[in-house]
Design a protein around this motif. Structure first.
Motif, short mmCIF file in Angstrom:
data_model
loop_
_atom_site.label_atom_id
_atom_site.label_comp_id
_atom_site.label_asym_id
_atom_site.label_seq_id
_atom_site.Cartn_x
_atom_site.Cartn_y
_atom_site.Cartn_z
N ASP A 19 90.99 50.29 37.72
CA ASP A 19 90.98 48.98 37.07
C ASP A 19 90.19 49.07 35.76
N GLY A 22 92.34 50.75 33.29
CA GLY A 22 93.42 49.87 32.86
C GLY A 22 92.93 48.88 31.80
N VAL A 23 91.78 48.30 32.04
CA VAL A 23 91.20 47.33 31.07
C VAL A 23 90.94 48.05 29.75
N LEU A 25 92.36 50.71 28.49
CA LEU A 25 93.61 51.06 27.77
C LEU A 25 94.17 49.83 27.07
N ASN A 26 94.10 48.68 27.74
CA ASN A 26 94.65 47.47 27.13
C ASN A 26 93.77 46.99 25.98
N GLU A 27 92.44 47.01 26.18
CA GLU A 27 91.53 46.53 25.13
C GLU A 27 91.64 47.36 23.87
N ARG A 28 91.82 48.64 24.03
CA ARG A 28 91.85 49.50 22.84
C ARG A 28 93.21 49.50 22.15
N ALA A 29 94.15 48.79 22.74
CA ALA A 29 95.47 48.62 22.13
C ALA A 29 96.10 49.95 21.72
N TYR A 30 96.10 50.88 22.64
CA TYR A 30 96.75 52.16 22.36
C TYR A 30 98.24 51.96 22.17
N THR A 55 98.48 49.35 33.93
CA THR A 55 98.62 49.20 32.47
C THR A 55 100.09 49.02 32.11
N ASN A 56 100.30 48.34 31.01
CA ASN A 56 101.68 48.19 30.51
C ASN A 56 101.93 49.09 29.31
N VAL A 57 100.93 49.86 28.94
CA VAL A 57 101.12 50.75 27.79
C VAL A 57 102.18 51.80 28.16
#
Ligand code: GLY
Length: 355
Positions: A19, A22-23, A25-30, A55-57
């Motif tokens: 988790d 996941g947060v 990866l999303n926060e850093r907007a890869y 993650t949705n990345v």
């Protein structure tokens, strides 16, 4: 969630760590995840990793061959080509899923691609959990010489999930144990004592032991990230161990040794040097030798092979003016760096090991 904080990143443990990742990866907007793995881990570990990662990345998987013999410039080049073809950009992140070869090579590829992109390590072997994935050393071998090319580049996160170890072959577990024994020998006598009674420990204790090893490694690396002094103690057993490993890696007649197997032999040899140079007591030496031989089979070498191993010493990264600099033990739990010993004494250490 269990977490060890390092200067630039966190080492996170257990199921909750996904988790956290996941947060992040999303926060850093890869823009995209490039998952670097090897043929074995792609089957054995990647499905578990992806199933747990919220993650949705978008991601791509880049697979390399398994084994130290593929930790080469050719493999790194093929990964860089794949990244380029797949349009990786500076907002891309590499996630390594694998053992020490994958985390070392993946980190090296990340450190140089477009002058450096982020890298996250998911170590799946014991060795990678307690050593390779932590501390920012990245690298590849050059003409069979271990880690001759590399960088000090810290990862953005290391996620340690001991469930990966459930399917790890016994010899790979032993290989990782060598680095844990090393942590006790160089830094923490009590930990060394605990590790001697491993047969009485349950698998539930394993995460605690891994945690403890990472705490030790992280404490050392934080004080000396670029190995100007103190960090060299992490090379105990590695001066001769790397030479032996390189000999096996390049020999036409020998099969490759696992890193930990070579390092266990190196630790016995270098403990002998520690004893014979008036540091370690005779009793400590024989106790170390007994404990390590209880876990690691003796590796037989004939006199010509010993000479061939010693040839590889000339490539050790710690050498000063061409002279090997050993890490020796003053006592169990206390290491000393930059020690020079005679060739005769090194030969005696092999004689003692092989007798
Ligand atoms: N593996 C030794 C170090 O990271 O310094």
């Amino acid at each position: 969630m269990k977490k060890i904080h390092s200067d630039q990143y966190d080492i996170t443990f257990g199921a909750e760590a996904y988790d956290y990742l996941g947060v992040m990866l999303n926060e850093r907007a890869y823009s995209k995840i490039f998952l670097i793995t090897d043929t074995v881990c792609n089957d054995a570990c990647v499905p578990h990793f992806l199933a747990n990662l919220p993650t949705n990345v978008a991601f791509e998987i880049i697979e390399i061959e398994t084994g130290e013999e593929f930790k080469t410039m050719e493999t790194a080049y093929s990964v860089w080509q794949a990244l380029s073809e797949l349009k990786a950009d500076r907002q891309s992140v590499i996630i390594t899923v694998g053992g020490g070869v994958v985390t070392d090579l993946g980190g090296f590829v990340a450190a140089l691609f477009k002058r450096g992109i982020d890298c996250i390590n998911i170590p799946t072997s014991l060795l990678a959990m307690v050593d390779a994935s932590v501390g920012g050393k990245t690298g590849i071998d050059l003409d069979g010489i271990k880690n001759q090319l590399g960088t000090f580049t810290m990862p953005q996160n290391v996620l340690i999930d001991v469930r990966f170890l459930e399917t790890l072959p016994a010899e790979q577990m032993r290989s990782g144990l060598a680095e844990m024994f090393k942590h006790g020998l160089i830094y923490d006598r009590e930990y060394w004592e605990v590790l001697q009674h491993l047969s009485e420990l349950t698998s539930d204790d394993l995460e605690d032991l891994i945690y403890h090893s990472v705490v030790i490694k992280n404490q050392i690396v934080q004080q000396d990230p670029k190995e100007q002094g103190l960090r060299k103690i992490l090379n105990f057993g590695h001066t001769l161990g790397h030479a032996i490993e390189s000999y096996f890696l390049n020999s036409d007649t020998r099969t490759t040794l696992l890193h930990g197997e070579a390092i266990a032999m190196g630790m016995i040899l270098e403990s002998y040097l520690s004893w014979k140079t008036g540091k370690l007591s005779e009793q400590e030496y024989y106790s170390i030798k007994t404990v390590l031989f209880d876990t690691f089979a003796r590796i037989d070498l004939d006199p010509l092979e010993v000479e061939a191993c010693l040839e590889w010493l000339q490539h050790d990264k710690k050498n000063a003016l061409g002279i090997p600099q050993f890490v020796l033990l003053n006592t169990v739990g206390v290491a000393v760096i930059n020690q020079v010993v005679s060739k005769d004494l090194i030969l005696s250490s092999f004689e003692d090991y092989l007798s």
